[in-house]
Enzyme design. Structure first.
Site, PDB file in Angstrom:
ATOM      1  CD  GLU A   1      -0.671  -5.431   5.827  1.00  0.00           C
ATOM      2  OE1 GLU A   1      -0.663  -5.999   4.717  1.00  0.00           O
ATOM      3  OE2 GLU A   1      -0.957  -4.226   5.974  1.00  0.00           O
TER       4      GLU A   1
ATOM      5  CG  HIS B   1      -3.463  -3.596   3.322  1.00  0.00           C
ATOM      6  ND1 HIS B   1      -2.420  -2.956   3.970  1.00  0.00           N
ATOM      7  CD2 HIS B   1      -4.182  -2.624   2.725  1.00  0.00           C
ATOM      8  CE1 HIS B   1      -2.514  -1.650   3.759  1.00  0.00           C
ATOM      9  NE2 HIS B   1      -3.567  -1.413   3.010  1.00  0.00           N
TER      10      HIS B   1
ATOM     11  CB  CYS C   1      -0.979  -0.039   1.172  1.00  0.00           C
ATOM     12  SG  CYS C   1      -2.331   1.127   0.985  1.00  0.00           S
TER      13      CYS C   1
END
Lengths: 82, 234
Positions: B205, B203, B86
């Site tokens: 994560e 994302h 990002c």
């Protein structure tokens, strides 16, 4: 001395913000506006000890290396002498 | 093996990345403040999401001048691994470590939702545990994720297999509506020529636990960790 830096999107790059503004302006009933592109404007105060040539070179470097992204933007500089 | 997560003023996915590496990948990880310059202890650096420097000027434009970024440049040049997520992807593009730029989303909105991405190249250190063409469900959260590059750069990325993820629908088809932000060629993630620097807008994560709606992101971190482990063995 002052430098004015105008940063604009390259003509080949779409500008969704400018398009949205243009669209709204059309809806408001404005006539004769065929396109709007949005850019950025910077006013940079330069040290008084710089002569015009060095002032321009400094502003040029700042515009190229920091204020604009060469992948998507162009810039234009005006030097305003006191 | 050691991971590092860079923290800029305004980073806000740093703890998520740290959590995933320490709890799910099970590897040691440090936070690295952006004024640091010594990265010699690390095998992989994660540049996390967030709003470094408030996104002032352009997203990622000011972060790239942070002292740590000079070190990241050298780190990457030595073939070590850098993953930008990002805002991290935006910073890598601004820093010239990846080509192109991330512009305002086509519809101008900040988009925060799960999307589907297709694995376009599973032959990279970051994706070898994924199947070519696999569809992942990952969240995006950005206002400037609209990937732009010129024709020559796009040709080069295609030719060299450096487009790693593309936005798609749930069946892996590329359609206009499955492209959330107007990215050129539906690009969601690309790597450098050396394949050791990956930038992606989604994302992973935030998608490593079923409780969070998807665990599809964990294969990316596990791929990277097994790559590093193999390199250490040989």
């Amino acid at each position: 001395m002052k430098a004015k830096v105008y940063v604009t999107l390259k003509p080949s790059v779409l500008d969704p913000q400018g398009k949205a503004i243009h669209h709204s302006v059309e809806l408001m009933g404005w006539q004769g506006i065929t396109d709007i592109r949005q850019g950025k404007y910077f006013e940079i105060a330069l040290a008084e000890t710089l002569d015009a040539e060095r002032a321009r070179a400094l502003a040029e470097r700042l515009a190229r290396e920091v204020l604009s992204n060469p992948v998507i933007e162009d810039y234009r500089i005006e030097i305003e002498e006191p | 093996m050691k991971f590092g997560v860079i923290v800029f003023p305004g980073s806000n996915c740093d703890h998520d990345a740290y959590h995933v590496v320490s709890k799910h990948v099970g590897q040691p990880v440090d936070f690295i403040w952006h004024r640091e310059t010594d990265l010699s202890a690390y095998d992989a650096i994660i540049i996390p999401g967030g709003f470094s420097y408030g996104d002032y000027l352009r997203a990622g434009a000011l972060a790239r001048f942070s002292p740590v970024m000079q070190s990241v440049r050298k780190f990457a040049a030595h073939g070590r691994f850098v993953l930008g997520i990002c805002n991290g992807f935006q910073i890598l593009c601004e820093a010239g470590l990846l080509p192109g730029a991330l512009m305002r989303n086509r519809d101008l909105h900040f988009i925060c939702r799960h999307v589907h991405v297709r694995v376009e190249n599973s032959d990279t250190p970051f994706t070898h545990m994924l199947k070519q063409g696999a569809v992942l469900r990952l969240p995006i959260a950005h206002a400037e994720g609209n990937y732009f590059c010129d024709d020559a750069t796009l040709d080069e990325l295609e030719r060299e297999g450096r487009i790693i993820f593309r936005y798609c629908d749930e069946r892996g088809r590329l359609t206009d509506t499955s492209n959330p932000n107007g990215s050129r060629a539906s690009i969601a993630g690309i790597c450098n020529r050396g394949r050791n620097v990956l930038g992606m807008m989604p994302h992973p994560e935030r998608a490593c636990e079923d409780l969070l709606g998807s665990s599809d992101g964990s294969a990316i971190f596990n791929s990277l960790a097994t790559t590093i482990a193999k390199m250490a063995e040989s």
